[in-house]
Design an enzyme around this catalytic site. Sequence first.
Site, PDB file in Angstrom:
ATOM      1  N   GLY A  15       0.861  -1.188   0.000  1.00 31.04           N
ATOM      2  CA  GLY A  15       0.000   0.000   0.000  1.00 31.04           C
ATOM      3  C   GLY A  15       0.889   1.226   0.000  1.00 31.04           C
ATOM      4  NE  ARG A  46       1.924   6.743   8.664  1.00 35.34           N
ATOM      5  CZ  ARG A  46       3.218   6.752   8.896  1.00 35.34           C
ATOM      6  NH1 ARG A  46       3.914   7.851   8.778  1.00 35.34           N
ATOM      7  NH2 ARG A  46       3.824   5.642   9.230  1.00 35.34           N
ATOM      8  CE1 TYR A  97      -0.026   3.447  13.813  1.00 34.67           C
ATOM      9  CE2 TYR A  97       0.191   5.089  12.078  1.00 34.67           C
ATOM     10  CZ  TYR A  97      -0.488   4.036  12.652  1.00 34.67           C
ATOM     11  OH  TYR A  97      -1.612   3.568  12.051  1.00 34.67           O
ATOM     12  CB  CYS A 123      -7.529  21.002  22.266  1.00 34.60           C
ATOM     13  SG  CYS A 123      -8.088  22.621  21.812  1.00 34.60           S
ATOM     14  CD  GLU A 124      -5.990  14.920  21.950  1.00 33.59           C
ATOM     15  OE1 GLU A 124      -5.132  14.315  22.609  1.00 33.59           O
ATOM     16  OE2 GLU A 124      -7.172  14.575  21.862  1.00 33.59           O
ATOM     17  CE1 TYR A 157      -2.572   2.227   5.454  1.00 35.90           C
ATOM     18  CE2 TYR A 157      -0.227   2.520   5.048  1.00 35.90           C
ATOM     19  CZ  TYR A 157      -1.352   1.732   5.008  1.00 35.90           C
ATOM     20  OH  TYR A 157      -1.272   0.447   4.533  1.00 35.90           O
TER      21      TYR A 157
HETATM   22  N1  LLP Z   1      -2.151  -6.200   3.356  1.00 36.59           N
HETATM   23  C1  LLP Z   1      -2.770  -6.246   4.544  1.00 36.59           C
HETATM   24  C2  LLP Z   1      -3.546  -7.448   4.903  1.00 36.59           C
HETATM   25  C3  LLP Z   1      -2.688  -5.158   5.425  1.00 36.59           C
HETATM   26  O1  LLP Z   1      -3.299  -5.200   6.604  1.00 36.59           O
HETATM   27  C4  LLP Z   1      -1.930  -4.013   5.041  1.00 36.59           C
HETATM   28  C5  LLP Z   1      -1.812  -2.867   5.923  1.00 36.59           C
HETATM   29  C6  LLP Z   1      -1.297  -4.017   3.788  1.00 36.59           C
HETATM   30  C7  LLP Z   1      -1.425  -5.132   2.968  1.00 36.59           C
HETATM   31  C8  LLP Z   1      -0.484  -2.867   3.287  1.00 36.59           C
HETATM   32  O2  LLP Z   1       0.597  -2.575   4.098  1.00 36.59           O
HETATM   33  P1  LLP Z   1       1.657  -1.476   3.601  1.00 36.59           P
HETATM   34  O3  LLP Z   1       2.307  -2.019   2.353  1.00 36.59           O
HETATM   35  O4  LLP Z   1       0.936  -0.231   3.338  1.00 36.59           O
HETATM   36  O5  LLP Z   1       2.597  -1.365   4.749  1.00 36.59           O
HETATM   37  N2  LLP Z   1      -1.706   3.163   9.318  1.00 36.59           N
HETATM   38  C9  LLP Z   1      -0.372   2.594   9.423  1.00 36.59           C
HETATM   39  C10 LLP Z   1      -0.213   1.373   8.555  1.00 36.59           C
HETATM   40  C11 LLP Z   1      -1.247   0.309   8.837  1.00 36.59           C
HETATM   41  C12 LLP Z   1      -1.180  -0.815   7.884  1.00 36.59           C
HETATM   42  C13 LLP Z   1      -2.373  -1.705   7.988  1.00 36.59           C
HETATM   43  N3  LLP Z   1      -2.348  -2.804   7.078  1.00 36.59           N
HETATM   44  C14 LLP Z   1       0.645   3.680   9.081  1.00 36.59           C
HETATM   45  O6  LLP Z   1       0.246   4.799   8.815  1.00 36.59           O
HETATM   46  O7  LLP Z   1       1.853   3.436   9.122  1.00 36.59           O
END
Ligand code: LLP
Length: 417
Positions: A281, A318, A322, A347-348, A374
Site C-alpha cells: 500500500g 501518523r 505512531y 487541543c492535544e 494513511y
Molecule cells: N495487506 C494487509 C492485509 C494489510 O493489513 C496491510 C496494511 C497491507 C497489505 C499494506 O501494508 P503497507 O504495504 O501499506 O505497509 N496506518 C499505518 C499502517 C497500517 C497498515 C495496515 N495494514 C501507518 O500509517 O503506518
Amino acid sequence: MHGLTRTADGALALGDRPLAGLLRDAGAPTPAYVYDLDAMAAGAADTRAALGSDRHLLAYAVKANTAGSVVRTLAQQGAGADVVSRGELEVALAAGVPPARIVMSGVGKSRDDLDLAIGHGIRAIQLESVEEAARVAARARALGRVGRVSLRINPGLEVDTHAHVATGHDEAKFGIALADVAAAWAAVDASPELVAVGVSTHVGSMLTEPEPYVVAGRVACGVARARLASGGRLELVDLGGGFGIDYGGRPAVAPARFVEAALGLLQAEGLDALSLVVEPGRALVAPHGVLVASTLQTKTSGARRWLVIDAGMNDLVRPALYGAKHRVEPVDRLPGGAPWRVVGPVCESADDFGEHPLGDPAPEAVVLRDAGAYGFTMASEYNGRPLPAEIFVADGAVKSVSRSPGLERWVESRLRA
Ligand code: LLP
C-alpha cells in the site's frame, strides 16, 4: 517528468510545475493533500515489471489511499486491489479493477463485506480464523455461489517495526496460528461452497529490507507445500504488503527488491507454478503525496519557537499515533536555517509534527512530505475541523480536486445529531 522537485530558486514543484501555482489553479484552501498521479503510475509500473508474468498479481492495499483517481491510476498500470471492507471493494470495482485481481483481508468481515466479495467472485477471501470458514460458507450458500478462500497464516514472528503495525506475531489478532492450520483446511474442505485457492500472510508494515518478508513468506510457503503434498490444489501464495519507504530517517529498498525476493522464495520452495500475490500500500503512494498547510501563528515561549499550522493531527494522525516523523519543508524555498517546532491547532499535546529547520522569516506555507498513504484515509473531523481537500496532479496540471466538505456541512451534521 514526475516527482517532487525544487525549481532553480528553491520552490517546491511537482514535475515542472511549482506547487504554489498548482494550489492556485486548484482553488482549494489549505490544508490540502496534493498527489502526483504520474509518479504513482511510474512506481506501480516498475513494481509490476518486477513481477514479470501476468500470472502474478500486484494487489494495491487500498486502505493506504482510497481516492478514486489514485485507485484508477494504479489499476491502469495493471494493479489489482487488497481490500478490507465493502466500501473499499466498491471503490476498487468502480475504479475498474477486475474481481479476479481483488483479494479481501480483514479479521472481522461483515455480512455486507462478504456478500459483495462472494457475489463478484473475487480472487480470494483471506480467512483469518477457523471459525470464519463457516461464516463465508453460509453466505456463499445463501447467495448460491462459491467462495474462493485462502488461509491467512499468522507465522508467529516478531518483525522490526512499530508495535501498532506489526501483525504477524503471536499476540496479534491477525491470521490463523500454525497450530490451527489443519483445522482450517478441514473446515474449508467440509464446505462444498468453498474452494481453497491459496495461502497468505502479512507480517506488518514498514519493513525496510526484504529479509523478514522472506522469513515470514517461507512459513506461508511451508503451509502451501504441505497442502499440495496432501493432494490439495492451490492457485496462489500471497505474501502481503509492508514494503517500507524512507521518511527521511532510515532508507528502505525499492518495492521491486521485495518482489524479486518473493519470486526467488517461490522458486526456492518449488512453488513457482503458483501465482505470487503482493499487497503493498504505502510504497506505491506515500512518497507521491504531500499535505500542504499554511502558517496560522508563530509563537515564542522561552527558548522555543513554535510554528502553528492549519493542518493538525486530525488531517495527518501518523505522528500522534505512531510517533512517525514526516519531513516538514517550506513551500517557497529550500529547507534550512533556524528550527521551528511545528504543531497543529488541535487541543492535544500529541498534535505535534516535530522540530524542523524552516528558517527566518517563518514560511507562509509548508508541506508535510510522504503523506500519500494513511494520511487522508485516517483523517477525522476532531475539534470541529472539516476533512482536508485533495488535489490530483497529472501531466503537470491539476486533474481534479476533491474539495473539503466544509465547515457548514460539519455544523449542520452536528446539529442534526
Ligand atoms: N495487506 C494487509 C492485509 C494489510 O493489513 C496491510 C496494511 C497491507 C497489505 C499494506 O501494508 P503497507 O504495504 O501499506 O505497509 N496506518 C499505518 C499502517 C497500517 C497498515 C495496515 N495494514 C501507518 O500509517 O503506518
